[in-house]
Design a protein around this motif. Structure first.
Motif, PDB file in Angstrom:
ATOM      1  N   ALA A  11      28.984  50.063  -3.959  1.00 55.12           N
ATOM      2  CA  ALA A  11      30.150  49.376  -4.905  1.00 55.12           C
ATOM      3  C   ALA A  11      29.379  49.759  -5.892  1.00 55.12           C
ATOM      4  N   LEU A  12      28.797  50.012  -6.109  1.00 52.47           N
ATOM      5  CA  LEU A  12      28.556  50.579  -7.953  1.00 52.47           C
ATOM      6  C   LEU A  12      28.517  52.082  -7.731  1.00 52.47           C
ATOM      7  N   GLN A  13      28.236  52.546  -7.283  1.00 49.71           N
ATOM      8  CA  GLN A  13      28.997  54.228  -7.689  1.00 49.71           C
ATOM      9  C   GLN A  13      30.190  54.397  -7.871  1.00 49.71           C
ATOM     10  N   LEU A  14      31.089  53.726  -6.415  1.00 46.64           N
ATOM     11  CA  LEU A  14      32.667  53.705  -7.162  1.00 46.64           C
ATOM     12  C   LEU A  14      33.068  52.878  -8.005  1.00 46.64           C
ATOM     13  N   SER A  15      33.128  52.159  -8.905  1.00 51.89           N
ATOM     14  CA  SER A  15      33.224  51.447  -9.544  1.00 51.89           C
ATOM     15  C   SER A  15      33.697  52.682 -11.181  1.00 51.89           C
ATOM     16  N   THR A  16      34.864  51.864 -11.195  1.00 51.93           N
ATOM     17  CA  THR A  16      34.978  53.139 -12.675  1.00 51.93           C
ATOM     18  C   THR A  16      35.604  52.400 -13.561  1.00 51.93           C
ATOM     19  N   VAL A  17      35.431  51.323 -13.781  1.00 47.67           N
ATOM     20  CA  VAL A  17      35.627  50.686 -15.371  1.00 47.67           C
ATOM     21  C   VAL A  17      34.502  50.346 -16.322  1.00 47.67           C
ATOM     22  N   ASP A  18      34.712  49.659 -17.220  1.00 45.83           N
ATOM     23  CA  ASP A  18      34.063  49.344 -18.095  1.00 45.83           C
ATOM     24  C   ASP A  18      32.562  49.213 -17.443  1.00 45.83           C
ATOM     25  N   GLY A  19      32.894  48.013 -16.557  1.00 47.45           N
ATOM     26  CA  GLY A  19      31.571  46.981 -15.896  1.00 47.45           C
ATOM     27  C   GLY A  19      31.581  46.495 -14.704  1.00 47.45           C
ATOM     28  N   SER A  54      34.364  43.250 -11.373  1.00 47.35           N
ATOM     29  CA  SER A  54      34.760  44.356 -11.923  1.00 47.35           C
ATOM     30  C   SER A  54      34.832  44.313 -13.384  1.00 47.35           C
ATOM     31  N   VAL A  55      34.965  44.558 -14.306  1.00 45.45           N
ATOM     32  CA  VAL A  55      34.987  44.200 -16.072  1.00 45.45           C
ATOM     33  C   VAL A  55      35.348  45.272 -16.827  1.00 45.45           C
ATOM     34  N   ALA A  56      37.025  45.091 -17.265  1.00 48.50           N
ATOM     35  CA  ALA A  56      38.155  45.864 -17.567  1.00 48.50           C
ATOM     36  C   ALA A  56      38.349  45.296 -19.045  1.00 48.50           C
ATOM     37  N   GLY A  57      37.052  45.817 -20.411  1.00 49.07           N
ATOM     38  CA  GLY A  57      37.772  44.905 -21.363  1.00 49.07           C
ATOM     39  C   GLY A  57      36.648  44.103 -21.426  1.00 49.07           C
ATOM     40  N   GLN A  58      37.790  43.045 -21.914  1.00 46.98           N
ATOM     41  CA  GLN A  58      36.905  41.977 -22.324  1.00 46.98           C
ATOM     42  C   GLN A  58      37.692  40.756 -20.576  1.00 46.98           C
ATOM     43  N   SER A  59      38.234  41.614 -19.763  1.00 52.09           N
ATOM     44  CA  SER A  59      38.832  41.196 -18.555  1.00 52.09           C
ATOM     45  C   SER A  59      37.878  41.244 -16.830  1.00 52.09           C
ATOM     46  N   ALA A  60      38.219  40.512 -16.136  1.00 51.80           N
ATOM     47  CA  ALA A  60      37.299  40.367 -14.724  1.00 51.80           C
ATOM     48  C   ALA A  60      38.475  40.167 -13.840  1.00 51.80           C
ATOM     49  N   GLU A  72      35.815  49.791   3.956  1.00 61.65           N
ATOM     50  CA  GLU A  72      36.154  48.109   3.747  1.00 61.65           C
ATOM     51  C   GLU A  72      35.521  48.262   1.890  1.00 61.65           C
ATOM     52  N   LEU A  73      35.142  48.615   1.831  1.00 58.49           N
ATOM     53  CA  LEU A  73      33.426  48.251   0.770  1.00 58.49           C
ATOM     54  C   LEU A  73      34.648  49.288  -0.522  1.00 58.49           C
ATOM     55  N   LYS A  78      38.259  48.441  -4.693  1.00 59.61           N
ATOM     56  CA  LYS A  78      39.315  48.759  -6.233  1.00 59.61           C
ATOM     57  C   LYS A  78      40.287  47.988  -5.951  1.00 59.61           C
ATOM     58  N   ALA A  79      40.262  47.531  -4.451  1.00 53.11           N
ATOM     59  CA  ALA A  79      41.721  45.068  -5.382  1.00 53.11           C
ATOM     60  C   ALA A  79      40.504  44.474  -6.220  1.00 53.11           C
ATOM     61  N   SER A  80      39.030  44.852  -6.729  1.00 54.60           N
ATOM     62  CA  SER A  80      38.658  43.945  -7.574  1.00 54.60           C
ATOM     63  C   SER A  80      39.185  44.695  -8.777  1.00 54.60           C
ATOM     64  N   GLU A  81      39.469  45.655  -8.979  1.00 56.82           N
ATOM     65  CA  GLU A  81      39.351  46.863 -10.043  1.00 56.82           C
ATOM     66  C   GLU A  81      40.383  46.805 -10.569  1.00 56.82           C
ATOM     67  N   SER A  82      41.762  46.807  -9.223  1.00 53.58           N
ATOM     68  CA  SER A  82      43.394  46.265 -10.125  1.00 53.58           C
ATOM     69  C   SER A  82      43.331  44.887 -10.140  1.00 53.58           C
ATOM     70  N   ALA A  83      42.115  43.714 -10.023  1.00 55.89           N
ATOM     71  CA  ALA A  83      42.230  42.666 -10.814  1.00 55.89           C
ATOM     72  C   ALA A  83      42.160  42.658 -12.246  1.00 55.89           C
ATOM     73  N   ALA A  84      41.094  43.370 -12.871  1.00 55.90           N
ATOM     74  CA  ALA A  84      39.962  42.933 -13.787  1.00 55.90           C
ATOM     75  C   ALA A  84      41.452  43.561 -14.459  1.00 55.90           C
ATOM     76  N   ARG A  85      41.805  44.834 -14.123  1.00 57.29           N
ATOM     77  CA  ARG A  85      43.278  45.783 -14.667  1.00 57.29           C
ATOM     78  C   ARG A  85      44.359  44.625 -15.362  1.00 57.29           C
ATOM     79  N   ASP A  86      44.468  43.774 -14.378  1.00 56.96           N
ATOM     80  CA  ASP A  86      46.194  43.266 -14.462  1.00 56.96           C
ATOM     81  C   ASP A  86      45.629  41.888 -15.515  1.00 56.96           C
TER      82      ASP A  86
END
Length: 456
Positions: A11-19, A54-60, A72-73, A78-86
């Motif tokens: 999951a950490l390897q798949l992450s594309t956001v800030d944290g 997922s952390v995008a800027g100061q959003s989670a 599924e992972l 992807k769902a977590s990153e989408s939620a962070a960006r929104d």
């Protein structure tokens, strides 16, 4: 199925956001259930859950799912990153925790099995036989859980903790169902469960209830056993947010954005504390958070070390819970949530000793259906259950009717007149959520039984 640690790494390897923080748990549970002096069911369960923060800027963006395949992972990340960006910027934002600790990350998750009941189950069977001979009925359940939790972060943090947790709830009734009593036990491994003592306690209370008495509502000198004290203190602990206090939203608020830290809450040397290393009540020495909860916990604090903390010390309010984000905003030290709680005042009297020294008063068994009435003074209401007894001249005279009570645990701290010996206990109301407590029995000279209850 891949090892749960592999899910964290993938999951950490798949992450594309800030944290990114991944909290993955492997949970096993075994249980026994019984009714009418007979075992009814037994079972074993296994489950796995993964939370991606997922952390995008100061959003989670925080999403939790049960995951069993790489696809599924990937969908979870992807769902977590989408939620962070929104999401809007999080008001509890803090930089992710840097690596700390040295846990056995690569070891297999710990598990439990029905073997944990190897001594308890035969003792339970013997208890059924004896109860039948005595015209008594036993109901209840025993369960043991083991949860291995792995917390990994894009900062390089890797922490894991194995949490055992067990409980026994035992209800005894007369064979005509006119009398009822309850006992509960917390355990880590069932090696320390004294079933004979629990059954003896039930029998004593059922014997007391041979005499039935009626009392009106009013304020009574009342002895609360450790489990009832735990239910009240847990509620007080859950409201102990420094942020809520400094924003004027809880019982610990002071004037003009201050708190009551430093205020004498009790004339007795009461100390309410938490310590991850408390013997018999051990819990995670770092934060494990899958959802931010107001001023109590923050997902950004995952993996942060948890220190032993006195919340009340010698009767004085010493600390309130403070996330790292709120600590930074208020130039204070973080005080993180800990999943155990101990109340102590150095008392040595047992519950029986306190009964023997009572001229006239009530003995509660347990409280239930506890609800908050007023957050500003933490006024709670609830009902008594499974036995309220009248004590006269040091002897229990009989069982009385149930009551609705109205009390604030913070106010009670200032009115307690005697504190007994602290012991491990199981709260009745909150044991689905918070089981690791050690409390004393206490005497309150004027506990408020506000109305008579028809509950039985």
């Amino acid at each position: 199925m891949a090892a749960i640690q592999d899910y964290v790494e993938q999951a950490l390897q798949l992450s594309t956001v800030d944290g990114c923080v991944v909290v993955a748990s492997e949970h096993t549970e075994t249980n026994l259930r019984w009714a009418n002096n007979s075992l009814t069911t037994n079972g074993q369960m296994t489950s796995r859950s993964v939370t991606v923060i997922s952390v995008a800027g100061q959003s989670a963006g925080v999403v939790t799912r049960s995951v069993s395949t790489p696809d599924e992972l990937a969908a979870l990340v992807k769902a977590s990153e989408s939620a962070a960006r929104d999401a809007a910027p999080a008001d509890d934002f803090a930089p992710l925790v840097e690596p700390n600790g040295n846990d056995d990350w690569d070891a297999d998750p710990a598990t439990t099995s029905v073997e944990v009941f190897s001594r308890f189950a035969p003792e339970l069977g013997a208890a059924f036989k004896q109860a039948g001979k005595n015209g008594r009925l036993l109901f209840g359940f025993a369960e043991h859980q083991m949860t291995s939790t792995f917390v990994g972060s894009s900062t390089g943090l890797r922490r894991r903790f194995d949490q055992p947790n067990g409980r026994v709830e035992l209800n005894g009734k007369s064979d005509d169902y006119s009398r009822s009593a309850w006992a509960g036990v917390h355990t880590r491994d069932f090696a320390d469960v004294d079933l004979d003592a629990a059954v003896e306690q039930l029998n004593t209370r059922l014997d007391w209830a041979d005499t039935q008495l009626e009392l009106p509502a009013g304020r009574y000198e009342t002895i609360l056993p450790p489990g009832a004290v735990a239910d009240l203190m847990i509620y007080a602990y859950w409201t102990g947010s420094a942020r809520d206090a400094e924003e004027g939203r809880n019982v610990f608020a002071g004037p003009n954005g201050t708190t009551r830290i430093g205020e004498q809450l009790s004339p007795l040397p009461l100390t309410l504390r938490s310590d991850p290393a408390e013997p018999g009540l051990q819990c995670a020495p770092f934060e494990i958070v899958t959802a931010s909860e107001g001023g109590l916990q923050s997902v950004f604090d995952n993996g942060a070390p948890v220190a032993a903390t006195s919340w009340i010390e010698d009767g004085v309010l010493a600390n309130l819970m403070r996330t790292r984000a709120w600590a930074a905003k208020t130039s204070a030290e973080p005080r993180l949530f800990t999943s155990n709680l101990v109340l102590d005042a150095g008392g040595t009297a047992s519950l029986d000793d306190m009964i023997a020294s009572t001229e006239r008063g009530l003995l509660l068994t347990c409280l239930w259906y506890i609800r908050e009435v007023d957050p500003q003074n933490l006024l709670l209401t609830g009902l008594t259950r499974d036995g309220v007894y009248l004590i006269e001249d040091g002897t229990v005279r009989g069982a009385v009717n149930n009551f609705r009570f109205n009390e604030s645990p913070i106010d009670l701290l200032g009115r307690i007149s005697e504190v007994g010996r602290t012991e491990h206990t199981l709260p009745r109301e909150w044991n689905d959520y918070f089981t690791r407590t050690a409390m004393p029995p206490v005497r309150v000279p004027d506990f408020n039984m506000s109305t008579v209850s028809q509950a039985s």
